[in-house]
Design an enzyme around this catalytic site. Sequence first.
Site, mmCIF file in Angstrom:
data_model
loop_
_atom_site.group_PDB
_atom_site.id
_atom_site.type_symbol
_atom_site.label_atom_id
_atom_site.label_comp_id
_atom_site.label_asym_id
_atom_site.label_seq_id
_atom_site.Cartn_x
_atom_site.Cartn_y
_atom_site.Cartn_z
ATOM 1 N N ILE A 179 89.056 58.375 10.495
ATOM 2 C CA ILE A 179 88.805 57.076 9.852
ATOM 3 C C ILE A 179 87.455 57.312 9.148
ATOM 4 O O ILE A 179 86.233 58.061 9.680
ATOM 5 C CB ILE A 179 88.541 55.972 11.386
ATOM 6 C CG1 ILE A 179 89.740 55.806 12.139
ATOM 7 C CG2 ILE A 179 87.928 54.750 10.446
ATOM 8 C CD1 ILE A 179 90.725 55.427 11.198
ATOM 9 N N PRO A 180 87.456 56.837 7.909
ATOM 10 C CA PRO A 180 86.072 56.981 7.111
ATOM 11 C C PRO A 180 84.904 56.199 7.393
ATOM 12 O O PRO A 180 84.539 55.538 6.691
ATOM 13 C CB PRO A 180 86.344 57.032 5.701
ATOM 14 C CG PRO A 180 87.589 55.801 5.834
ATOM 15 C CD PRO A 180 88.497 56.049 7.281
ATOM 16 N N CYS A 181 84.476 56.438 8.755
ATOM 17 C CA CYS A 181 83.303 55.439 9.271
ATOM 18 C C CYS A 181 82.176 55.545 8.497
ATOM 19 O O CYS A 181 81.269 54.647 8.324
ATOM 20 C CB CYS A 181 82.785 55.805 10.630
ATOM 21 S SG CYS A 181 84.532 55.766 11.744
ATOM 22 N N HIS A 182 81.969 56.823 7.994
ATOM 23 C CA HIS A 182 80.507 56.930 7.138
ATOM 24 C C HIS A 182 80.885 55.788 5.894
ATOM 25 O O HIS A 182 79.658 55.846 5.267
ATOM 26 C CB HIS A 182 80.551 58.476 6.510
ATOM 27 C CG HIS A 182 81.879 58.733 5.301
ATOM 28 N ND1 HIS A 182 83.146 58.984 5.646
ATOM 29 C CD2 HIS A 182 81.694 58.759 4.318
ATOM 30 C CE1 HIS A 182 83.818 59.317 4.514
ATOM 31 N NE2 HIS A 182 83.058 59.088 3.394
ATOM 32 N N ARG A 183 81.545 55.066 5.390
ATOM 33 C CA ARG A 183 81.660 54.233 4.410
ATOM 34 C C ARG A 183 81.169 52.853 4.982
ATOM 35 O O ARG A 183 81.162 51.806 4.276
ATOM 36 C CB ARG A 183 83.032 54.298 3.663
ATOM 37 C CG ARG A 183 83.243 55.600 3.173
ATOM 38 C CD ARG A 183 84.730 55.403 2.227
ATOM 39 N NE ARG A 183 85.082 56.575 1.910
ATOM 40 C CZ ARG A 183 86.260 57.131 1.740
ATOM 41 N NH1 ARG A 183 87.412 56.597 2.272
ATOM 42 N NH2 ARG A 183 86.584 58.546 1.299
#
Length: 100
Positions: free
Chosen positions: A52-56
């Site tokens: 999951i691209p949580c850094h976004r």
Amino acid sequence: MRNIELYQQIYKIVAEIPGGSVMTYGQIARSLGNPGLARMVGQAMFHASGDIPCHRVLNCKGEMSPEYAFGGQDIQRKMLKDEGVIFKPNGCVDLKKSGI
């Protein structure tokens, strides 16, 4: 709604954030129809798997996640910069330029 179902809905939204763009916890909560769920979005990001691209996902000021996430704010900042996210001179993401 149970947390597992809610987390799945949150992860679906986050997975659709394109590279070079970001969303805030509040935006995600509003897209779920409940602006009061912003903290729950943060909890979901904390428990998310690596795909999951949580850094976004950022706070409403465009600030990086706490130090314990991603191995530190510098790592998250690098990930976002590598994707083309625009930063302000104060180190925060320019939500007007890189936000959805």
